[in-house]
Write a protein that holds these residues in place. Structure first.
Motif, mmCIF file in Angstrom:
data_model
loop_
_atom_site.group_PDB
_atom_site.id
_atom_site.type_symbol
_atom_site.label_atom_id
_atom_site.label_comp_id
_atom_site.label_asym_id
_atom_site.label_seq_id
_atom_site.Cartn_x
_atom_site.Cartn_y
_atom_site.Cartn_z
ATOM 1 N N ARG A 78 1.033 -1.291 0.025
ATOM 2 C CA ARG A 78 0.097 -0.084 0.105
ATOM 3 C C ARG A 78 0.970 1.238 0.078
ATOM 4 O O ARG A 78 2.221 1.143 0.230
ATOM 5 N N THR A 79 0.274 2.398 -0.333
ATOM 6 C CA THR A 79 0.888 3.558 0.061
ATOM 7 C C THR A 79 0.295 4.308 1.408
ATOM 8 O O THR A 79 -0.519 3.958 1.998
ATOM 9 N N PRO A 80 1.048 5.346 1.868
ATOM 10 C CA PRO A 80 0.748 5.803 3.018
ATOM 11 C C PRO A 80 -0.758 6.258 3.187
ATOM 12 O O PRO A 80 -1.273 6.120 4.318
ATOM 13 N N GLY A 82 -3.255 4.616 1.794
ATOM 14 C CA GLY A 82 -3.934 3.374 1.968
ATOM 15 C C GLY A 82 -4.111 2.767 0.549
ATOM 16 O O GLY A 82 -4.830 1.885 0.492
ATOM 17 N N TRP A 84 -4.165 0.632 -2.580
ATOM 18 C CA TRP A 84 -3.190 -0.554 -2.604
ATOM 19 C C TRP A 84 -2.564 -0.931 -3.949
ATOM 20 O O TRP A 84 -2.948 -0.374 -5.151
ATOM 21 N N HIS A 197 -0.479 -5.912 5.317
ATOM 22 C CA HIS A 197 -0.032 -5.012 4.371
ATOM 23 C C HIS A 197 1.555 -4.821 4.775
ATOM 24 O O HIS A 197 1.732 -4.726 6.025
ATOM 25 N N THR A 199 3.558 -1.055 3.742
ATOM 26 C CA THR A 199 3.176 0.342 3.140
ATOM 27 C C THR A 199 4.528 0.977 2.947
ATOM 28 O O THR A 199 5.420 1.017 3.882
ATOM 29 N N TRP A 244 -0.244 7.886 8.705
ATOM 30 C CA TRP A 244 -0.505 7.164 7.596
ATOM 31 C C TRP A 244 -2.200 6.286 7.619
ATOM 32 O O TRP A 244 -2.705 6.491 8.763
ATOM 33 N N HIS A 245 -2.213 5.607 6.773
ATOM 34 C CA HIS A 245 -3.487 5.054 6.838
ATOM 35 C C HIS A 245 -3.744 3.977 8.092
ATOM 36 O O HIS A 245 -2.968 3.522 8.656
#
Length: 394
Positions: A78-80, A82, A84, A197, A199, A244-245
């Motif tokens: 994932r990216t920060p 959220g 995917w 996950h 990230t 972050w997410h």
């Protein structure tokens, strides 16, 4: 080399204990010397891939560990924010590699290994030093607590700052700083629901994974100068990852400062000339410390241990079997660290786009990263099991 009788293992971690069990099952008398007052490991989890689980099958522990662990692989990158980048599944991992990736607490694995050794095998509070590496005409000698032990085989499993490695190869530069530090927590997080996950941010990563006992294992890494410490490591994590997410904020809210472990990462950049000398063999981080970016440090130590027991009478064959493979895995781990801890914004944008595009075209990038690693099989697996292997695990 003459037929082995007594093996001394220096270090009671995962690699050392696996070697001790494997050598014991080969009929050797084994002594494990652990300098710490107990075998209680650092409070973190370990991911075991099919390669190490197949190695544990050799000593009758594979199914037990599979039962104690949670299958991992459901989730992805994932990216920060959220988003995917890549999705994967535990079933896809098991199908691709012939078995599952699993996650469990290190203490669980250590306890299972130790339970397979006879009483009195493990000596704690037993700092040890290699006095003589031995040869074809003489045993190796290890000093510990004022006594000298003679051994037909010494296993150096004393970690990344291995004194055994230095004694064997004093000119080797040893481990170097990998350029980043890590934090780890294993805690309950009430009400947290999430898919596993990892990230990737700018020079930072975070991973969150559930354990079978209901707790959560989370880890973080960040590019930072060596030797840094914060007065409150939880606060440090909050400043770096608090926006972050989900579920990252929930994990940070549930953690106490004392729950957070921080360690700088080091690896052996220059491969050793061999993993043995005389009657001494190195396993695990003592031989090939690597960044944790592939989760293969402990896995490769387990492989080492099983292969060493197989080649117990022929240490050059052990080096020949292990040095090329572990060198390749370690170099791949370094490359992955450069990728997922990238700091250049333009490079990050290209990376994330490439990951998302490649993942749509085939198996998730996380799974591809294990190709050539997780599909490893131990040598002559059925022949390695001795009469001491529980019948149900043969």
């Amino acid at each position: 080399m003459t037929q082995l009788g007594h093996a001394v293992v220096i270090g009671g971690g995962i690699g050392g204990l696996t070697a001790a069990v494997a050598l014991h099952m080969r009929g050797l008398r084994v002594t494990v010397l652990e300098r710490a007052p107990s075998l209680e490991p650092v409070g973190a989890a370990i991911s075991l891939a099919p390669n190490s689980l197949r190695a544990l099958d050799v000593i009758g522990l594979g199914d037990e560990i599979r039962d104690l662990a949670v299958w991992s692989g459901d989730g992805g990158l994932r990216t920060p924010s959220g988003r995917w980048l890549s999705r994967s599944s535990a079933d896809a991992a098991a199908e691709r590699f012939g078995g599952p990736l699993v996650l469990l607490h290190r203490a669980t694995l250590i306890a299972s290994l130790a339970s397979r050794l006879p009483p009195g095998t493990i000596r704690t509070d037993a700092a040890a030093a290699l006095a003589d590496s031995g040869g074809t005409d003489r045993p190796a000698r290890v000093s510990s607590n004022g006594k000298v032990l003679e051994a037909d085989l010494v296993v150096g499993a004393d970690g990344i700052r291995s004194a055994v490695r230095h004694a064997l190869f004093p000119a080797h530069p040893g481990a170097v700083y990998s350029g980043f530090t890590t934090w780890r927590v294993v805690i309950p997080v009430p009400g947290a629901e999430f898919a596993s996950h990892e990230t990737w941010g700018r020079g930072r990563i975070w991973g969150t994974h559930p354990l079978k006992d209901g707790r959560v294992y989370a880890y973080a890494a960040a590019v930072t100068p060596a030797g840094g410490q914060a007065p409150d490591e939880r606060a440090e994590l909050l400043s770096r990852y608090g926006d972050w997410h989900d579920p990252i904020p929930a994990v940070l809210a549930a953690a106490r400062p004392e729950d957070v472990l921080r360690h700088d990462v080091h690896h052996i950049a220059e491969p050793l000339p061999a993993y043995h000398h005389g009657r001494v063999a190195l396993v695990g981080d003592a031989a090939h410390a690597m960044p944790p970016t592939l989760g293969q440090g402990g896995n490769q130590a387990i492989e080492d241990a099983i292969v060493l027991a197989h080649h117990r009478d022929d240490l050059p064959a052990y080096t020949a079997a292990r040095l090329p493979r572990t060198t390749a895995v370690a170099r791949r781990a370094v490359r992955v660290a450069r990728l997922n801890l990238m700091t250049n914004r333009a490079g990050i944008a290209v990376r994330d786009t490439a990951v998302a595009t490649l993942s749509k075209a085939g198996p998730a990038l996380v799974l591809r990263g294990f190709d050539g690693i997780a599909d490893w099989r131990p040598p002559q697996r059925d022949a390695v099991c001795s009469e001491q292997t529980p019948a149900g695990n043969r």
